[in-house]
Design an enzyme around this catalytic site. Structure first.
Site, PDB file in Angstrom:
ATOM      1  N   ARG A   1     -16.529  -0.194  -2.983  1.00 49.26           N
ATOM      2  CA  ARG A   1     -15.685   0.213  -1.869  1.00 49.26           C
ATOM      3  C   ARG A   1     -16.489   0.113  -0.570  1.00 49.26           C
ATOM      4  O   ARG A   1     -17.680   0.454  -0.530  1.00 49.26           O
ATOM      5  CB  ARG A   1     -15.265   1.662  -2.110  1.00 49.26           C
TER       6      ARG A   1
ATOM      7  N   SER B   1       0.811  -1.224   0.000  1.00 43.67           N
ATOM      8  CA  SER B   1       0.000   0.000   0.000  1.00 43.67           C
ATOM      9  C   SER B   1       0.840   1.268   0.000  1.00 43.67           C
ATOM     10  O   SER B   1       1.919   1.319   0.610  1.00 43.67           O
ATOM     11  CB  SER B   1      -0.857  -0.022   1.269  1.00 43.67           C
TER      12      SER B   1
ATOM     13  N   TYR C   1      -1.433  -0.289  10.676  1.00 40.32           N
ATOM     14  CA  TYR C   1      -1.731  -0.897   9.365  1.00 40.32           C
ATOM     15  C   TYR C   1      -0.511  -0.789   8.449  1.00 40.32           C
ATOM     16  O   TYR C   1      -0.056  -1.775   7.857  1.00 40.32           O
ATOM     17  CB  TYR C   1      -2.945  -0.203   8.731  1.00 40.32           C
TER      18      TYR C   1
ATOM     19  N   THR D   1     -14.300   8.036   0.366  1.00 43.34           N
ATOM     20  CA  THR D   1     -14.969   8.315  -0.916  1.00 43.34           C
ATOM     21  C   THR D   1     -16.396   7.748  -0.922  1.00 43.34           C
ATOM     22  O   THR D   1     -17.352   8.424  -1.269  1.00 43.34           O
ATOM     23  CB  THR D   1     -14.196   7.655  -2.072  1.00 43.34           C
TER      24      THR D   1
ATOM     25  N   GLU E   1       0.142   3.634   1.771  1.00 40.53           N
ATOM     26  CA  GLU E   1       0.206   4.013   3.189  1.00 40.53           C
ATOM     27  C   GLU E   1       1.604   3.771   3.748  1.00 40.53           C
ATOM     28  O   GLU E   1       1.998   4.391   4.731  1.00 40.53           O
ATOM     29  CB  GLU E   1      -0.755   3.146   3.997  1.00 40.53           C
TER      30      GLU E   1
HETATM   31  P1  NAP Z   1     -11.356  -4.838   1.628  1.00 40.02           P
HETATM   32  O1  NAP Z   1     -12.490  -4.485   0.735  1.00 40.02           O
HETATM   33  O2  NAP Z   1     -11.346  -4.340   3.039  1.00 40.02           O
HETATM   34  O3  NAP Z   1     -11.221  -6.429   1.632  1.00 40.02           O
HETATM   35  C1  NAP Z   1     -10.406  -7.093   2.552  1.00 40.02           C
HETATM   36  C2  NAP Z   1     -10.603  -8.577   2.392  1.00 40.02           C
HETATM   37  O4  NAP Z   1      -9.781  -9.247   3.371  1.00 40.02           O
HETATM   38  C3  NAP Z   1     -12.045  -9.042   2.655  1.00 40.02           C
HETATM   39  O5  NAP Z   1     -12.345 -10.112   1.799  1.00 40.02           O
HETATM   40  C4  NAP Z   1     -11.967  -9.534   4.096  1.00 40.02           C
HETATM   41  O6  NAP Z   1     -12.963 -10.495   4.415  1.00 40.02           O
HETATM   42  C5  NAP Z   1     -10.588 -10.182   4.070  1.00 40.02           C
HETATM   43  N1  NAP Z   1     -10.041 -10.407   5.410  1.00 40.02           N
HETATM   44  C6  NAP Z   1     -10.046  -9.586   6.480  1.00 40.02           C
HETATM   45  N2  NAP Z   1      -9.465 -10.153   7.532  1.00 40.02           N
HETATM   46  C7  NAP Z   1      -9.086 -11.394   7.133  1.00 40.02           C
HETATM   47  C8  NAP Z   1      -8.473 -12.489   7.778  1.00 40.02           C
HETATM   48  N3  NAP Z   1      -8.158 -12.447   9.074  1.00 40.02           N
HETATM   49  N4  NAP Z   1      -8.226 -13.611   7.067  1.00 40.02           N
HETATM   50  C9  NAP Z   1      -8.580 -13.694   5.759  1.00 40.02           C
HETATM   51  N5  NAP Z   1      -9.196 -12.693   5.097  1.00 40.02           N
HETATM   52  C10 NAP Z   1      -9.439 -11.552   5.779  1.00 40.02           C
HETATM   53  O7  NAP Z   1      -9.974  -4.354   0.986  1.00 40.02           O
HETATM   54  P2  NAP Z   1      -9.644  -3.988  -0.536  1.00 40.02           P
HETATM   55  O8  NAP Z   1      -9.870  -2.545  -0.733  1.00 40.02           O
HETATM   56  O9  NAP Z   1     -10.272  -4.971  -1.426  1.00 40.02           O
HETATM   57  O10 NAP Z   1      -8.056  -4.185  -0.531  1.00 40.02           O
HETATM   58  C11 NAP Z   1      -7.474  -5.447  -0.850  1.00 40.02           C
HETATM   59  C12 NAP Z   1      -6.061  -5.495  -0.301  1.00 40.02           C
HETATM   60  O11 NAP Z   1      -5.281  -4.435  -0.861  1.00 40.02           O
HETATM   61  C13 NAP Z   1      -5.938  -5.319   1.203  1.00 40.02           C
HETATM   62  O12 NAP Z   1      -4.858  -6.103   1.638  1.00 40.02           O
HETATM   63  C14 NAP Z   1      -5.618  -3.850   1.382  1.00 40.02           C
HETATM   64  O13 NAP Z   1      -4.922  -3.644   2.591  1.00 40.02           O
HETATM   65  C15 NAP Z   1      -4.747  -3.618   0.166  1.00 40.02           C
HETATM   66  N6  NAP Z   1      -4.749  -2.262  -0.385  1.00 40.02           N
HETATM   67  C16 NAP Z   1      -5.931  -1.646  -0.672  1.00 40.02           C
HETATM   68  C17 NAP Z   1      -5.909  -0.383  -1.249  1.00 40.02           C
HETATM   69  C18 NAP Z   1      -7.188   0.332  -1.600  1.00 40.02           C
HETATM   70  O14 NAP Z   1      -7.120   1.565  -1.791  1.00 40.02           O
HETATM   71  N7  NAP Z   1      -8.309  -0.339  -1.725  1.00 40.02           N
HETATM   72  C19 NAP Z   1      -4.678   0.231  -1.542  1.00 40.02           C
HETATM   73  C20 NAP Z   1      -3.497  -0.459  -1.265  1.00 40.02           C
HETATM   74  C21 NAP Z   1      -3.528  -1.708  -0.683  1.00 40.02           C
HETATM   75  P3  NAP Z   1     -14.458 -10.051   4.852  1.00 40.02           P
HETATM   76  O15 NAP Z   1     -15.183  -9.713   3.572  1.00 40.02           O
HETATM   77  O16 NAP Z   1     -14.965 -11.251   5.533  1.00 40.02           O
HETATM   78  O17 NAP Z   1     -14.301  -8.849   5.749  1.00 40.02           O
HETATM   79  N1  GDD Z   2     -12.340   6.619   6.464  1.00 34.91           N
HETATM   80  C1  GDD Z   2     -12.507   7.941   6.647  1.00 34.91           C
HETATM   81  N2  GDD Z   2     -13.663   8.371   7.213  1.00 34.91           N
HETATM   82  N3  GDD Z   2     -11.531   8.779   6.251  1.00 34.91           N
HETATM   83  C2  GDD Z   2     -11.740  10.112   6.418  1.00 34.91           C
HETATM   84  C3  GDD Z   2     -12.914  10.614   6.984  1.00 34.91           C
HETATM   85  C4  GDD Z   2     -13.920   9.700   7.407  1.00 34.91           C
HETATM   86  O1  GDD Z   2     -14.964  10.070   7.931  1.00 34.91           O
HETATM   87  N4  GDD Z   2     -12.827  11.963   6.998  1.00 34.91           N
HETATM   88  C5  GDD Z   2     -11.667  12.292   6.468  1.00 34.91           C
HETATM   89  N5  GDD Z   2     -10.982  11.170   6.117  1.00 34.91           N
HETATM   90  C6  GDD Z   2      -9.638  11.136   5.547  1.00 34.91           C
HETATM   91  C7  GDD Z   2      -8.658  10.237   6.308  1.00 34.91           C
HETATM   92  O2  GDD Z   2      -8.177  10.893   7.480  1.00 34.91           O
HETATM   93  C8  GDD Z   2      -7.598  10.017   5.239  1.00 34.91           C
HETATM   94  O3  GDD Z   2      -6.707  11.104   5.220  1.00 34.91           O
HETATM   95  C9  GDD Z   2      -8.392  10.037   3.924  1.00 34.91           C
HETATM   96  O4  GDD Z   2      -9.676  10.582   4.250  1.00 34.91           O
HETATM   97  C10 GDD Z   2      -8.591   8.673   3.277  1.00 34.91           C
HETATM   98  O5  GDD Z   2      -9.106   7.782   4.252  1.00 34.91           O
HETATM   99  P1  GDD Z   2      -9.669   6.334   3.840  1.00 34.91           P
HETATM  100  O6  GDD Z   2     -10.676   6.471   2.775  1.00 34.91           O
HETATM  101  O7  GDD Z   2     -10.042   5.638   5.093  1.00 34.91           O
HETATM  102  O8  GDD Z   2      -8.394   5.659   3.149  1.00 34.91           O
HETATM  103  P2  GDD Z   2      -6.872   5.555   3.630  1.00 34.91           P
HETATM  104  O9  GDD Z   2      -6.078   6.430   2.701  1.00 34.91           O
HETATM  105  O10 GDD Z   2      -6.707   5.785   5.071  1.00 34.91           O
HETATM  106  O11 GDD Z   2      -6.549   4.034   3.375  1.00 34.91           O
HETATM  107  C11 GDD Z   2      -6.972   3.380   2.178  1.00 34.91           C
HETATM  108  O12 GDD Z   2      -5.989   3.502   1.188  1.00 34.91           O
HETATM  109  C12 GDD Z   2      -4.750   2.846   1.480  1.00 34.91           C
HETATM  110  C13 GDD Z   2      -3.807   3.124   0.315  1.00 34.91           C
HETATM  111  O13 GDD Z   2      -3.142   4.338   0.494  1.00 34.91           O
HETATM  112  C14 GDD Z   2      -7.263   1.909   2.541  1.00 34.91           C
HETATM  113  O14 GDD Z   2      -7.879   1.285   1.448  1.00 34.91           O
HETATM  114  C15 GDD Z   2      -5.979   1.163   2.854  1.00 34.91           C
HETATM  115  O15 GDD Z   2      -6.273  -0.231   2.994  1.00 34.91           O
HETATM  116  C16 GDD Z   2      -5.008   1.371   1.680  1.00 34.91           C
HETATM  117  O16 GDD Z   2      -3.817   0.688   1.919  1.00 34.91           O
END
Ligand code: NAP
Ligand code: GDD
Length: 342
Positions: free
Chosen positions: A194, A135, A159, A200, A137
């Site tokens: 999402r 990520s 995380y 978002t 992050e």
């Molecule tokens: P997500 O929608 O939160 O999906 C996470 C998945 O992991 C779900 O299927 C969840 O199962 C499963 N999971 C949670 N805890 C688990 C455990 N203990 N054992 C096995 N499975 C488990 O996340 P996503 O947005 O699809 O992201 C996919 C991956 O990319 C994650 O590793 C995330 O950290 C990483 N990532 C995401 C982003 C992003 O912006 N979306 C960016 C960079 C990296 P349940 O459905 O049962 O909860």
């Molecule tokens: N979730 C959330 N909820 N975020 C908020 C809110 C709120 O009410 N208000 C403001 N934010 C701000 C957070 O503080 C952060 O700066 C930004 O919105 C994005 O937050 P999230 O959408 O929760 O995403 P993230 O950037 O923290 O993490 C996501 O992206 C990562 C990749 O950079 C997740 O998908 C991570 O799993 C992923 O690795």
């Protein structure tokens, strides 16, 4: 639909946003897909409903298995039985703010979970190629702008620290044991699938609820943070492309654009010609994080050069896709709303 292969893939996190898009992509390419699902008291397979197959169907190419990244014996058995050609490790406790509340669980799944999976593959002797869901992050309090593969990590959440552990571990297993492992460094990617607690989707579902009279205001935290937001459906293609290369590597996947939460709000409300959006948004400090990542902007030139991957959907299109889909669920659309309010 193009059938290209008969490979076997295993996806952890198959029920998540990315897991569901990746499943569809791999099935369309002719893969046999195995997915790890968690036992829950409610159905957690909603996102894969469109491709779900009845266990009694004769010709199946999607198989779901109960399991968990915290359960090594389960992972060992699955790898031995399935013998996957490709493994996509997407399973994670993926919410950054929540990781401050459950740090030990987050580390157990997002860091040690990767270790369990890599060891299961190594010990099985199965020659699987592995994708690790890293990520942006991990860049945390960024040390360079924009961020690329060589930018040092500076994580600021449990995380992100867990993902950094996994990233390094993957490199160690790649170099030490000659395993084919790719680290994706994916910047934020969103979609109508999402989770609704990410900012978002919280905004687009909030707007749909406001317009349909179910909610008065959207309460958010820090509106000034900037993110490089792309479209999840395109990002899973980059994951697949990484595992099709001759040599494993690490790749940034991003759009090369950064926008604040405020800009997201302006764009989303702006599509509906609502300029006084502040009236519908409240700030609640409970959504602030103990430490914030202020600025993310990715340089995806390596992915473009080596994988031939480029984002097509950028910020404005993404906001429109997400808003329109959430409006649909309350019987509206951007066009319908604008016509009604002409
Ligand atoms: P997500 O929608 O939160 O999906 C996470 C998945 O992991 C779900 O299927 C969840 O199962 C499963 N999971 C949670 N805890 C688990 C455990 N203990 N054992 C096995 N499975 C488990 O996340 P996503 O947005 O699809 O992201 C996919 C991956 O990319 C994650 O590793 C995330 O950290 C990483 N990532 C995401 C982003 C992003 O912006 N979306 C960016 C960079 C990296 P349940 O459905 O049962 O909860
Ligand atoms: N979730 C959330 N909820 N975020 C908020 C809110 C709120 O009410 N208000 C403001 N934010 C701000 C957070 O503080 C952060 O700066 C930004 O919105 C994005 O937050 P999230 O959408 O929760 O995403 P993230 O950037 O923290 O993490 C996501 O992206 C990562 C990749 O950079 C997740 O998908 C991570 O799993 C992923 O690795």
């Amino acid at each position: 639909m193009s059938i290209e292969t008969n490979k076997i893939a295993l996806i952890t996190g198959v029920t998540g946003q990315d897991g569901s898009y990746l499943t569809e992509l791999l099935l369309s390419k002719g893969y046999i897909v195995h997915g790890l699902i968690r036992r829950a008291s409610t159905f957690n397979t909603e996102r894969i409903e469109p491709v779900y197959q009845d266990p009694h169907a004769l010709h199946r190419n999607l198989f779901l298995h109960y399991g968990d990244l915290s359960d090594a014996s389960n992972l060992n058995q699955l790898i031995k039985n399935i013998k996957p050609d490709e493994i996509y490790n997407l399973g994670a406790q993926s919410h950054v703010k929540v990781s401050f509340e459950i740090p030990e669980y987050t580390a157990n799944v997002d860091a040690l979970g990767t270790l369990r999976l890599l060891d299961a593959v190594r010990e099985s002797g199965v020659n699987s190629k592995i994708y690790q869901a890293g990520s942006s992050e991990m860049f945390g309090d960024v040390l360079e702008k924009p961020q690329k593969e060589t930018t040092p990590f500076n994580p600021v959440s449990p995380y992100a620290a867990s993902k950094v552990f996994s990233h390094h571990l993957c490199k160690i297993y790649r170099d030490g044991y000659g395993m084919f492992i790719c680290n994706g460094i994916l910047f934020n990617h969103e979609s109508p699938r999402r989770g609704k607690t990410f900012v978002t989707r919280k905004i687009t579902t909030g707007i749909a609820n406001i317009l349909s009279g179910k909610q008065d205001k959207i309460y958010l935290g820090n509106l000034d943070a900037k993110r490089d937001w792309g479209y999840a459906k395109e990002y899973v293609e980059a994951m697949w492309l990484m595992l099709q290369q001759e040599k494993p590597g690490d790749y940034v996947v991003a759009t090369g654009e950064t926008h604040s939460i405020k800009e997201f709000l302006e764009e989303a409300f702006g599509l509906l010609k609502i300029s006084d959006w502040q009236k519908y948004v409240g700030v609640d400090p409970k959504y602030y994080r103990p430490v914030e990542v202020d600025y993310l902007l990715g340089d995806y030139s390596k992915a473009k050069k080596e994988l031939g991957w480029e984002p097509k959907v950028k910020f404005k299109d993404l906001v429109k896709i997400m808003l329109d889909e959430d409006l649909k669920s309350v019987g509206l659309s951007i066009d319908k709303y604008l016509k009604k309010n002409e």
